[in-house]
Design an enzyme around this catalytic site. Structure first.
Site, PDB file in Angstrom:
ATOM      1  N   SER A 111       0.633  -1.377   0.004  1.00 33.65           N
ATOM      2  CA  SER A 111      -0.172   0.052  -0.077  1.00 33.65           C
ATOM      3  C   SER A 111       0.945   1.293   0.178  1.00 33.65           C
ATOM      4  O   SER A 111       1.673   1.358  -0.848  1.00 33.65           O
ATOM      5  CB  SER A 111      -0.823   0.013   1.114  1.00 33.65           C
ATOM      6  OG  SER A 111      -1.845   0.888   1.133  1.00 33.65           O
ATOM      7  N   HIS A 247      -7.767  -5.329  -0.186  1.00 29.60           N
ATOM      8  CA  HIS A 247      -6.549  -4.556   0.052  1.00 29.60           C
ATOM      9  C   HIS A 247      -5.399  -5.129   0.537  1.00 29.60           C
ATOM     10  O   HIS A 247      -4.150  -5.101   0.311  1.00 29.60           O
ATOM     11  CB  HIS A 247      -6.734  -3.253   0.431  1.00 29.60           C
ATOM     12  CG  HIS A 247      -5.704  -2.148   0.617  1.00 29.60           C
ATOM     13  ND1 HIS A 247      -5.355  -1.799  -0.585  1.00 29.60           N
ATOM     14  CD2 HIS A 247      -5.083  -1.412   1.414  1.00 29.60           C
ATOM     15  CE1 HIS A 247      -4.208  -0.854  -0.384  1.00 29.60           C
ATOM     16  NE2 HIS A 247      -4.365  -0.533   0.547  1.00 29.60           N
TER      17      HIS A 247
END
Length: 275
Positions: A111, A247
């Site tokens: 991320s 995610h």
């Protein structure tokens, strides 16, 4: 060039007040057994810390040295000023890397950590210490504007906690405990503020090493269809993988995740996974 306007970390990795943290507080060093052939440097996600990635040691080959970045405002760096831009995250990591690891180093970020990893690679290359490869996980390419900004400055604590829970990756029990939440939310706010505005000019968004990108097929933050944009930052080999999940797709499939990493990181037979 990042759109962040303040640069409060100098080339020696000092924080805003001129304090230099201990190298082993900035980069955790978790070697395997025997001679260490190569090193994998991991840069955590926004609001993340080194502890969240320590379990990766069990999934790596014994001859791969695991290094994990620890950002300001958490762990042994809790008393430091919170980071204000990407340089406050990347600069101390570059300065704290153990001697010699850049000779066979793979840099991986997850991320926001992928953007930190990109800046670490650029800094090392500029210093003549080029890593062997860059791995980006669940993140937009660095020349793209953030398509999923959080705007933490507009959110109260409850709203920010809700946004974090939606993304996953943080123990809900910690977020629901008022005293613990009070400790961790400032660093999460700081990280998301950095991630919201970071963008590197496309003409400058270049690395000289091969790039691998990995993402989840149901990730709303970094959609799988956008991951191949990372190919534009290198003229070397580019590889992309999409795994099932959101995610934090790797959390429930670490063996599969490390099978994807294996061709890049290399090494001998992996150690048995933790039970």
């Amino acid at each position: 060039m990042s759109t962040s306007t303040s640069t409060s970390t100098n080339d020696q990795g000092q924080d805003q007040a001129g304090f230099t943290p201990a190298p082993d507080d900035v980069v955790w060093d978790l070697p395997g057994e025997g001679p260490q052939r190569t090193a994998l440097l991991v840069l955590p996600h926004a609001g993340g810390n080194a502890h969240a990635y320590a379990e990766w040691r069990a999934y790596l080959p014994a001859d791969v040295r695991l290094l994990i970045g620890q950002y300001p405002g958490r762990g042994a760096r809790f008393a430091e000023d919170l980071p204000r831009d990407i340089a406050d995250l990347a600069g101390p990591v570059v300065a704290a890397l153990p001697a010699g690891v850049a000779e066979d180093l793979v840099v991986l970020g997850h991320s926001m950590g992928s953007l930190v990893a990109f800046e670490v690679v650029r800094s090392l290359e500029a210093a003549g210490r080029a890593p062997r490869a860059l791995i980006a996980s669940a993140c937009r390419a660095p020349f793209l504007a953030n398509p999923c900004a959080v705007y933490p400055e507009l959110l109260d604590d409850d709203e920010l906690v809700a946004a974090i829970k939606e993304r996953g990756g943080t123990d809900d029990g910690i977020l629901d405990e008022p005293e613990l939440r009070e400790i961790i939310l400032p660093s999460i706010r700081a990280d998301f503020a950095i991630d919201d505005v970071y963008r590197c000019e496309e003409s400058e968004a270049r690395v000289a090493c091969p790039v691998t990108v990995i993402g989840g097929d149901a990730d709303p933050v970094a959609p799988a269809a956008s991951l191949d944009r990372w190919a534009r930052i290198t003229d070397r080999e580019f590889t992309s993988y999409v795994l099932p999940g959101g995610h934090f797709y790797f959390q429930r499939q670490l063996p599969e995740f490390f099978s994807v990493l294996a061709p890049v990181v290399g090494g001998h037979a992996p150690a048995p996974a933790a039970a």
